[in-house]
Motif scaffolding. Structure first.
Motif, PDB file in Angstrom:
ATOM      1  N   THR A  74      -3.441  -7.435 -14.620  1.00  0.00           N
ATOM      2  CA  THR A  74      -2.909  -6.608 -13.542  1.00  0.00           C
ATOM      3  C   THR A  74      -3.093  -7.270 -12.183  1.00  0.00           C
ATOM      4  O   THR A  74      -3.995  -8.087 -11.983  1.00  0.00           O
ATOM      5  CB  THR A  74      -3.600  -5.234 -13.514  1.00  0.00           C
ATOM      6  N   ARG A  75      -2.221  -6.914 -11.255  1.00  0.00           N
ATOM      7  CA  ARG A  75      -2.332  -7.335  -9.866  1.00  0.00           C
ATOM      8  C   ARG A  75      -2.670  -6.111  -9.014  1.00  0.00           C
ATOM      9  O   ARG A  75      -2.235  -4.998  -9.317  1.00  0.00           O
ATOM     10  CB  ARG A  75      -1.009  -7.942  -9.375  1.00  0.00           C
ATOM     11  N   LEU A  76      -3.414  -6.332  -7.947  1.00  0.00           N
ATOM     12  CA  LEU A  76      -3.809  -5.230  -7.081  1.00  0.00           C
ATOM     13  C   LEU A  76      -2.707  -4.918  -6.081  1.00  0.00           C
ATOM     14  O   LEU A  76      -2.114  -5.815  -5.488  1.00  0.00           O
ATOM     15  CB  LEU A  76      -5.107  -5.573  -6.340  1.00  0.00           C
ATOM     16  N   ALA A  77      -2.443  -3.630  -5.910  1.00  0.00           N
ATOM     17  CA  ALA A  77      -1.437  -3.178  -4.956  1.00  0.00           C
ATOM     18  C   ALA A  77      -1.873  -1.818  -4.418  1.00  0.00           C
ATOM     19  O   ALA A  77      -2.899  -1.266  -4.833  1.00  0.00           O
ATOM     20  CB  ALA A  77      -0.062  -3.090  -5.618  1.00  0.00           C
ATOM     21  N   VAL A 111      11.094   4.959  -4.593  1.00  0.00           N
ATOM     22  CA  VAL A 111       9.647   4.793  -4.666  1.00  0.00           C
ATOM     23  C   VAL A 111       9.011   5.273  -3.365  1.00  0.00           C
ATOM     24  O   VAL A 111       9.693   5.633  -2.402  1.00  0.00           O
ATOM     25  CB  VAL A 111       9.267   3.318  -4.908  1.00  0.00           C
ATOM     26  N   PHE A 112       7.689   5.233  -3.332  1.00  0.00           N
ATOM     27  CA  PHE A 112       6.934   5.407  -2.101  1.00  0.00           C
ATOM     28  C   PHE A 112       6.650   4.016  -1.539  1.00  0.00           C
ATOM     29  O   PHE A 112       6.525   3.056  -2.290  1.00  0.00           O
ATOM     30  CB  PHE A 112       5.623   6.131  -2.391  1.00  0.00           C
ATOM     31  N   PRO A 113       6.561   3.849  -0.220  1.00  0.00           N
ATOM     32  CA  PRO A 113       6.315   2.511   0.331  1.00  0.00           C
ATOM     33  C   PRO A 113       4.979   1.954  -0.149  1.00  0.00           C
ATOM     34  O   PRO A 113       4.017   2.696  -0.331  1.00  0.00           O
ATOM     35  CB  PRO A 113       6.318   2.738   1.842  1.00  0.00           C
ATOM     36  N   GLY A 114       4.946   0.657  -0.356  1.00  0.00           N
ATOM     37  CA  GLY A 114       3.711   0.019  -0.803  1.00  0.00           C
ATOM     38  C   GLY A 114       3.973  -1.392  -1.275  1.00  0.00           C
ATOM     39  O   GLY A 114       5.117  -1.860  -1.308  1.00  0.00           O
ATOM     40  N   GLY A 115       2.916  -2.068  -1.661  1.00  0.00           N
ATOM     41  CA  GLY A 115       3.036  -3.437  -2.134  1.00  0.00           C
ATOM     42  C   GLY A 115       1.666  -4.019  -2.429  1.00  0.00           C
ATOM     43  O   GLY A 115       0.654  -3.302  -2.466  1.00  0.00           O
ATOM     44  N   GLN A 165      -7.699  -0.580   0.547  1.00  0.00           N
ATOM     45  CA  GLN A 165      -6.475  -0.001   0.011  1.00  0.00           C
ATOM     46  C   GLN A 165      -5.695   0.738   1.090  1.00  0.00           C
ATOM     47  O   GLN A 165      -4.459   0.620   1.174  1.00  0.00           O
ATOM     48  CB  GLN A 165      -6.825   0.949  -1.132  1.00  0.00           C
ATOM     49  N   ALA A 166      -6.394   1.474   1.927  1.00  0.00           N
ATOM     50  CA  ALA A 166      -5.726   2.203   3.004  1.00  0.00           C
ATOM     51  C   ALA A 166      -5.068   1.248   3.987  1.00  0.00           C
ATOM     52  O   ALA A 166      -3.933   1.483   4.440  1.00  0.00           O
ATOM     53  CB  ALA A 166      -6.736   3.101   3.714  1.00  0.00           C
ATOM     54  N   ILE A 167      -5.752   0.161   4.331  1.00  0.00           N
ATOM     55  CA  ILE A 167      -5.187  -0.823   5.256  1.00  0.00           C
ATOM     56  C   ILE A 167      -3.936  -1.451   4.664  1.00  0.00           C
ATOM     57  O   ILE A 167      -2.920  -1.634   5.357  1.00  0.00           O
ATOM     58  CB  ILE A 167      -6.240  -1.889   5.604  1.00  0.00           C
ATOM     59  N   ALA A 168      -3.984  -1.787   3.364  1.00  0.00           N
ATOM     60  CA  ALA A 168      -2.806  -2.362   2.707  1.00  0.00           C
ATOM     61  C   ALA A 168      -1.636  -1.382   2.751  1.00  0.00           C
ATOM     62  O   ALA A 168      -0.485  -1.776   3.010  1.00  0.00           O
ATOM     63  CB  ALA A 168      -3.139  -2.731   1.263  1.00  0.00           C
ATOM     64  N   ALA A 169      -1.915  -0.103   2.507  1.00  0.00           N
ATOM     65  CA  ALA A 169      -0.850   0.897   2.531  1.00  0.00           C
ATOM     66  C   ALA A 169      -0.276   1.069   3.927  1.00  0.00           C
ATOM     67  O   ALA A 169       0.947   1.212   4.101  1.00  0.00           O
ATOM     68  CB  ALA A 169      -1.393   2.229   2.015  1.00  0.00           C
ATOM     69  N   ILE A 170      -1.150   1.045   4.943  1.00  0.00           N
ATOM     70  CA  ILE A 170      -0.683   1.155   6.329  1.00  0.00           C
ATOM     71  C   ILE A 170       0.208  -0.029   6.681  1.00  0.00           C
ATOM     72  O   ILE A 170       1.285   0.129   7.281  1.00  0.00           O
ATOM     73  CB  ILE A 170      -1.883   1.233   7.289  1.00  0.00           C
ATOM     74  N   ARG A 171      -0.226  -1.213   6.293  1.00  0.00           N
ATOM     75  CA  ARG A 171       0.559  -2.424   6.587  1.00  0.00           C
ATOM     76  C   ARG A 171       1.909  -2.373   5.879  1.00  0.00           C
ATOM     77  O   ARG A 171       2.958  -2.655   6.487  1.00  0.00           O
ATOM     78  CB  ARG A 171      -0.227  -3.668   6.147  1.00  0.00           C
ATOM     79  N   GLU A 172       1.910  -1.997   4.604  1.00  0.00           N
ATOM     80  CA  GLU A 172       3.161  -1.975   3.842  1.00  0.00           C
ATOM     81  C   GLU A 172       4.118  -0.912   4.378  1.00  0.00           C
ATOM     82  O   GLU A 172       5.333  -1.123   4.418  1.00  0.00           O
ATOM     83  CB  GLU A 172       2.872  -1.731   2.358  1.00  0.00           C
ATOM     84  N   ARG A 215       2.404  -6.199 -14.317  1.00  0.00           N
ATOM     85  CA  ARG A 215       1.540  -5.025 -14.305  1.00  0.00           C
ATOM     86  C   ARG A 215       0.760  -4.967 -12.990  1.00  0.00           C
ATOM     87  O   ARG A 215       0.240  -5.980 -12.516  1.00  0.00           O
ATOM     88  CB  ARG A 215       0.564  -5.049 -15.485  1.00  0.00           C
ATOM     89  N   PHE A 216       0.694  -3.763 -12.432  1.00  0.00           N
ATOM     90  CA  PHE A 216      -0.025  -3.551 -11.178  1.00  0.00           C
ATOM     91  C   PHE A 216      -1.085  -2.471 -11.376  1.00  0.00           C
ATOM     92  O   PHE A 216      -0.912  -1.542 -12.174  1.00  0.00           O
ATOM     93  CB  PHE A 216       0.944  -3.143 -10.066  1.00  0.00           C
ATOM     94  N   GLU A 217      -2.160  -2.612 -10.634  1.00  0.00           N
ATOM     95  CA  GLU A 217      -3.193  -1.597 -10.561  1.00  0.00           C
ATOM     96  C   GLU A 217      -3.096  -1.003  -9.164  1.00  0.00           C
ATOM     97  O   GLU A 217      -3.351  -1.700  -8.174  1.00  0.00           O
ATOM     98  CB  GLU A 217      -4.560  -2.215 -10.818  1.00  0.00           C
TER      99      GLU A 217
END
Length: 565
Positions: free
Chosen positions: A17-20, A54-58, A86-93, A160-162
């Motif tokens: 899996t990859r982290l997202a 989808v919902f925004p993310g990456g 995780q929150a920072i990644a979501a904010i950026r995406e 696959r993503f986690e």
């Protein structure tokens, strides 16, 4: 855990899996105030879920976890470093994909105010994000981003993503603008409307999005969602599994009925197991376990009574619960065993389990085979007339029933341990397949319903004590899976047999609390009146059946009152 030698399919290592991270931006609709979520359509050329809403993310970037980036974000005291990343990644995406900026001014006359259109226009979506925010005196509003759920992509997928699914309130005054590269057509939609449009073929979504919206639809407002996730724990975690149903691929979460069966039969995520109920042929669950469902579906039997064969051609077979005296069903069961049935075991004497034992025995004799003994416990005097049963051999608690043979890989053994579990019936027993740590639960534990406990042969105190006994057995032997007499296999490596038992016991005790409350509210009430209160979440057509279990609860409640011990 079942022996590797008994698995039906060769081991296949799922893709790593990859982290997202993804974020559900929420708002309350103008006018009626109902909950809306921001969704966007992925590029039709995307390598993952092309064209899906989808919902925004990456993906989570290294900079998202950098201490410098963490220092540029506001956080809750209870927010862990992992959740902050995780929150920072979501904010950026959400900014890179939709131009939504979850950040607030740190000082000056606008201190504490969320970013506005001027800030958004000044930040380049393609340049390092956190550094640009800091240069404008903005701090990332990670303290307003909460963990809703955690999804791990299905084991069968090539990518696959986690992914933590996060939630945040949409900043007032901002408007989403898609990047027109990865994301298109941002839309605010009520969860129920998105699901309806998907069903109509107008709004394509993938499985985790659908299941998330189904659960989100139960909330009335943004604040209700944020209140529900304030404890910093996901409301659910899931790594779904897939099989086929009606000729189509079908996916399921851990709390859905087919999940445990898919985990047993296809532990590495192969989509080869058919979930359609049928009575024509046996369903292999392991090399040494087959299930043949009798053609007696109904309100009390679900898809039908499951007869099981344990063993293989080298050892012969034990037949568990031959079911009703249905000639065609018994012939199929006999043929599935190649005519080599060594023992017939009945978990209890109810008419959908035991009547087929004697004709199956006779079928073996007619074919020139030795007569397999019928094993079980004799029915108690409290049994109804249709449930009278006298086995050839009466089994003892913890007795072992063993099959042995010589196979290509050497000597092979299949051993069933007898566990006396009164409650549903006085003569009920369960069976543990010792070498593979599988529990055959008869009617004591079902998939999709709770068993009826019908006095006087049924006893609720005994039933609950037997659940505790089964829990001890599962703990001792590491049992992950339960094979019930009605319904799919339960359990799995994460939500094990013990989890199913704990959930069932909690349900029974919660029901008993409602029965007690009904008795206290209407001390002179009738059984029918108590049922209406205690089973108000059950369709009225089922109340006559529920009365039987209510009586068992009443007996247990009264036995615990002072002076009745």
């Amino acid at each position: 855990m079942p022996r590797i030698s008994q698995q039906l399919h060769p081991h296949r290592e799922p893709v790593a899996t990859r982290l997202a991270a993804t974020v559900l931006l929420l708002r309350d609709a103008a006018g009626d105030g109902t909950l809306e979520v921001l969704m966007t359509r992925r590029s039709p050329h995307a390598s993952f879920a092309p064209g899906a809403y989808v919902f925004p993310g990456g993906g989570i970037d290294a900079l998202d976890a950098d201490p410098v980036t963490h220092a540029a974000a506001d956080r809750r005291a209870t927010q862990s470093d992992v959740h902050l990343t995780q929150a920072i990644a979501a904010i950026r995406e959400s900014f890179e994909e939709l131009g939504v900026l979850l950040a607030r001014h740190a000082d000056g006359p606008r201190m504490g105010l969320m970013a506005d259109a001027q800030d958004i226009a000044a930040i380049d979506r393609h340049q390092p994000f956190a550094a640009q925010c800091a240069a404008r005196g903005l701090r990332l509003a990670a303290d307003g981003v909460y963990l809703l759920a955690h999804w791990t992509a299905d084991r069968d997928l090539a990518r696959r993503f986690e992914v933590p699914f996060l939630v945040a309130r949409m900043p007032e005054g901002q408007e989403p603008v898609a990047d027109e590269a990865e994301q298109f057509e941002p839309v605010w939609v009520r969860p129920a409307d998105a699901l309806a449009r998907h069903e109509a073929g107008q709004f394509f979504m993938i499985f985790p999005t659908i299941r998330t919206l189904q659960r989100l639809a139960k909330f009335a407002s943004t604040q209700a969602v944020l209140d529900a996730v304030a404890h910093e724990q996901p409301l659910w975690e899931s790594c779904p599994r897939a099989g086929t149903l009606a000729g189509k691929e079908a996916r399921y979460m851990e709390d859905e009925m087919p999940f445990g069966e898919l985990a047993l039969v296809c532990p590495d995520g192969q989509i080869v197991h058919t979930l359609d109920w049928q009575t024509e042929r046996p369903v292999p669950l392991l090399r040494n376990v087959q299930r043949l469902t009798a053609p007696n579906p109904g309100v009390m039997t679900g898809p039908g009574t499951n007869s099981y064969l344990v063993g293989d051609p080298a050892t012969g077979f034990i037949a568990i619960d031959p079911g009703p005296a249905d000639a065609e069903h018994l012939d199929k069961l006999w043929r599935a065993a190649g005519g080599d049935i060594r023992m017939i075991v009945c978990t209890h004497s109810h008419p959908d389990h035991a009547p087929g034992a004697a004709p199956l025995q006779a079928l073996c004799v007619q074919a020139g085979k030795a007569s397999p003994p019928i094993l079980g416990l004799p029915s108690a005097p409290t049994a109804r007339a249709a449930s009278e049963f006298a086995p050839d051999i009466s089994l003892q608690n913890n007795e072992l029933l063993a099959l042995t043979g010589q196979a290509l890989e050497g000597k092979i053994t299949h051993t069933l341990q007898v566990i006396h579990t009164p409650g549903h019936a006085a003569n009920h027993l369960c069976l543990l397949l010792v070498e593979d740590a599988l529990l055959f639960s008869g009617d004591h534990i079902l998939n999709g319903s709770t068993t009826v406990v019908d006095p006087p042969d049924g006893n609720m105190a005994d039933y609950l004590d037997s659940l505790d006994k089964l829990d001890d057995v599962c703990a001792e032997h590491g049992v992950e899976f339960i094979l019930p007499a009605h319904g799919y296999v339960l359990g799995g490596p994460v939500h094990t047999a013990r989890s199913a038992i704990a959930k069932l016991k909690a349900h029974r005790l919660a029901r008993e609390a409602k029965v007690l409350a009904a008795m206290q509210a209407l001390p002179q009430g009738t059984i029918q009146e108590w049922v209406q209160r205690a089973y108000d979440d059950v369709p009225p057509r089922m109340w006559p059946v529920a009365q039987r279990s209510l009586l068992a609860h009443v007996e247990r409640i009264r036995s615990q009152q002072p002076g009745n011990n």
